[in-house]
Design a protein around this motif. Sequence first.
Motif, PDB file in Angstrom:
ATOM      1  N   MET A 326       0.818  -1.210   0.000  1.00 44.41           N
ATOM      2  CA  MET A 326       0.000   0.000   0.000  1.00 44.41           C
ATOM      3  C   MET A 326       0.861   1.275   0.000  1.00 44.41           C
ATOM      4  O   MET A 326       0.508   2.268  -0.636  1.00 44.41           O
ATOM      5  N   ALA A 327       1.988   1.257   0.703  1.00 37.58           N
ATOM      6  CA  ALA A 327       2.862   2.447   0.734  1.00 37.58           C
ATOM      7  C   ALA A 327       3.383   2.760  -0.664  1.00 37.58           C
ATOM      8  O   ALA A 327       3.435   3.925  -1.094  1.00 37.58           O
ATOM      9  N   VAL A 333       0.442   7.145  -6.819  1.00 35.98           N
ATOM     10  CA  VAL A 333      -0.727   7.951  -7.209  1.00 35.98           C
ATOM     11  C   VAL A 333      -0.344   9.429  -7.245  1.00 35.98           C
ATOM     12  O   VAL A 333       0.033  10.006  -6.222  1.00 35.98           O
ATOM     13  N   GLU A 334      -0.449  10.014  -8.406  1.00 37.25           N
ATOM     14  CA  GLU A 334      -0.111  11.438  -8.543  1.00 37.25           C
ATOM     15  C   GLU A 334      -1.252  12.314  -8.062  1.00 37.25           C
ATOM     16  O   GLU A 334      -1.046  13.346  -7.422  1.00 37.25           O
ATOM     17  N   GLU A 335      -2.492  11.921  -8.402  1.00 30.65           N
ATOM     18  CA  GLU A 335      -3.667  12.705  -8.012  1.00 30.65           C
ATOM     19  C   GLU A 335      -4.728  11.763  -7.459  1.00 30.65           C
ATOM     20  O   GLU A 335      -5.030  10.735  -8.081  1.00 30.65           O
ATOM     21  N   TYR A 339     -11.492   7.637  -9.081  1.00 31.95           N
ATOM     22  CA  TYR A 339     -11.144   6.298  -9.554  1.00 31.95           C
ATOM     23  C   TYR A 339      -9.939   5.741  -8.787  1.00 31.95           C
ATOM     24  O   TYR A 339      -9.922   4.561  -8.415  1.00 31.95           O
ATOM     25  N   ALA A 340      -8.933   6.581  -8.534  1.00 29.63           N
ATOM     26  CA  ALA A 340      -7.755   6.137  -7.795  1.00 29.63           C
ATOM     27  C   ALA A 340      -8.113   5.753  -6.366  1.00 29.63           C
ATOM     28  O   ALA A 340      -7.600   4.765  -5.821  1.00 29.63           O
ATOM     29  N   VAL A 341      -9.009   6.528  -5.743  1.00 30.42           N
ATOM     30  CA  VAL A 341      -9.447   6.227  -4.372  1.00 30.42           C
ATOM     31  C   VAL A 341     -10.128   4.868  -4.321  1.00 30.42           C
ATOM     32  O   VAL A 341      -9.888   4.059  -3.408  1.00 30.42           O
ATOM     33  N   ASP A 425      -0.566   1.773 -13.377  1.00 29.80           N
ATOM     34  CA  ASP A 425      -0.450   3.219 -13.627  1.00 29.80           C
ATOM     35  C   ASP A 425      -1.712   3.984 -13.213  1.00 29.80           C
ATOM     36  O   ASP A 425      -1.820   5.186 -13.425  1.00 29.80           O
ATOM     37  N   PHE A 426      -2.685   3.265 -12.615  1.00 28.25           N
ATOM     38  CA  PHE A 426      -3.933   3.853 -12.116  1.00 28.25           C
ATOM     39  C   PHE A 426      -4.767   4.537 -13.219  1.00 28.25           C
ATOM     40  O   PHE A 426      -5.610   5.374 -12.928  1.00 28.25           O
TER      41      PHE A 426
END
Length: 574
Positions: A326-327, A333-335, A339-341, A425-426
């Motif tokens: 997770m770290a 994650v850049e932003e 969707y990333a959350v 790459d999310f």
Amino acid sequence: GKKLGYTFNHRNLHNVSLGQGQEVVAEQALDLAAKEGHWVILQNIHLVAKWLSSLEKLLEQHGESSHRDFRVFVSAEPAPCPESHIIPQGILENSIKITSEAPTGIHANLHKALDNFSQDTLEMCSQEKEFRSILFALCYFHAVVAERRKFGPQGWNRSYPFSTGDLTISVNVLYNYLQASSKVPYDDLRYLVGEIMYGGHITDDWDRRLCKTYLEEFIKPEMLEGELCLAPGFPLPGNMDYNGYHQYIDDALPPESPHLYSLHPNAEIGFLMQSSERLLRTVLELQPRDSSMGQGAVGTQEEMGRMQKRARLEEMLEKLTDEFNMAELMAKVEERTPYAVVALQECERMNVLITEIRRSLTELELGLKGELTMTSDMETLQNSLFLDTVPESWVKRSYPSTASLGSWFADLLARISELEAWTRDFSLPSTLWLGGFFNPQSILTAIMQTTARKNKWPLDKMSLQCDVTKKSREDFASAPREGAYVHGLFMEGARWDAQTGTIVDARLKELTPAMPVVFIKAIPDDKQDTRGLYPCPLYKTRQRGPTYVWTFNLKTKENPSKWVLAGVALLLQV
């Protein structure tokens, strides 16, 4: 009493309804009846579990020296599960057991519904034609909703205790309304029956919609014009007497089939398959696991079973991947987009499940090798491996599923693979496997959040629009600019016709046909056009009910009520 050789009158009968401290009254009644040769009726003995051992002793005592005409009748409701079987074995062994079972099939249910009334009932209303027609329609409605539960979740999301009391009260309401008004208040009657009399039992919104739709089809002005069919090939009868209605049921009602409930024949196939699976599962659970193979055998069944479990256990540990770092993912994650959350939340949930699977399997492996003392949890896990069921400790940290352990584990590995691809790459995948999420609602909400931020629209005044494409997953190379492509949906109760772009009747024996890729995008509520659409519920599994996810509006040329009565729904797993 006279036919049995007894002189019987009301003074010979002691009727005791148990509960609320009536045990002493019951004991006094038994003592008196045993001496005088009376009858005792003990109702609702399931309410006095602690007293039943005393009752068993009393019956043993009175059975030796009581009057020859002494009789005891006891009644109890059926136990909901084996753990609730509380009646002592001695009482069961020394009694004649009679079971009152509900009728099966629409034919028997309709006759029984009509049996609650008489010729006097049919003649008591001044608006005789209207009263008789609606009464018969209510009887058919009652028979359908009572028997529909046999089709499982496709019949009703949850099981409800509809009773003849609901029917008789509804007919009383009908009588009062017709006596007070020259016009038939169809809307009022449908509301009272569907929302209060029967609807008072219903706790699921989709079941409430089903009940309401049945009443809209059965109770409407066309019923008095001879144009209403309660089922295919079964028109509402005209003005008849009481015996005539019973005869009409025998003569005109088609043979038992799902069509009588407005369901597709596949519903019965699915119901019978699930019943067979339950039976075979029970037979498997009864198989001996520790018995010897006899003299001269190379080993015992226990040893062979242990070897098979160990081999399966080692295979699962070998295939199980490591937890997500997770770290590392957080740093990548850049932003923190919606969707990333969602992707990070799914990885966290997956880590919890992977950790528990590895811990429990490793413990059991050591236990089978003799390096750890076997605990009850380890034995439970061992039994789950034998029975091919998902262990309870995994289920608690998992997602709803009806699959066997082998299928469930393969599905788990596929979910992990999807998450690994997404978190490289999310960037949003070209098509989303909606069934692969622990929480599918989160990604659907993220679609609305992303669109709302981009267009500066209020999130609470937005909804999702569902457009079914004609393509499969392989035909998409990239995600859309807005919204998302979704694959992995199935339809139960009907099928999607790609040529016409609408819902159509299912093909026989195709229980859950796959859907093409669906394009989901967020739009303002005021731009949502609901004409010619069926609001189709989406569920995680065929168990429906609490696994509800979302509602997708699908195009239909038929009246949407047809698909409501057919129990049509989208599923994420089959």
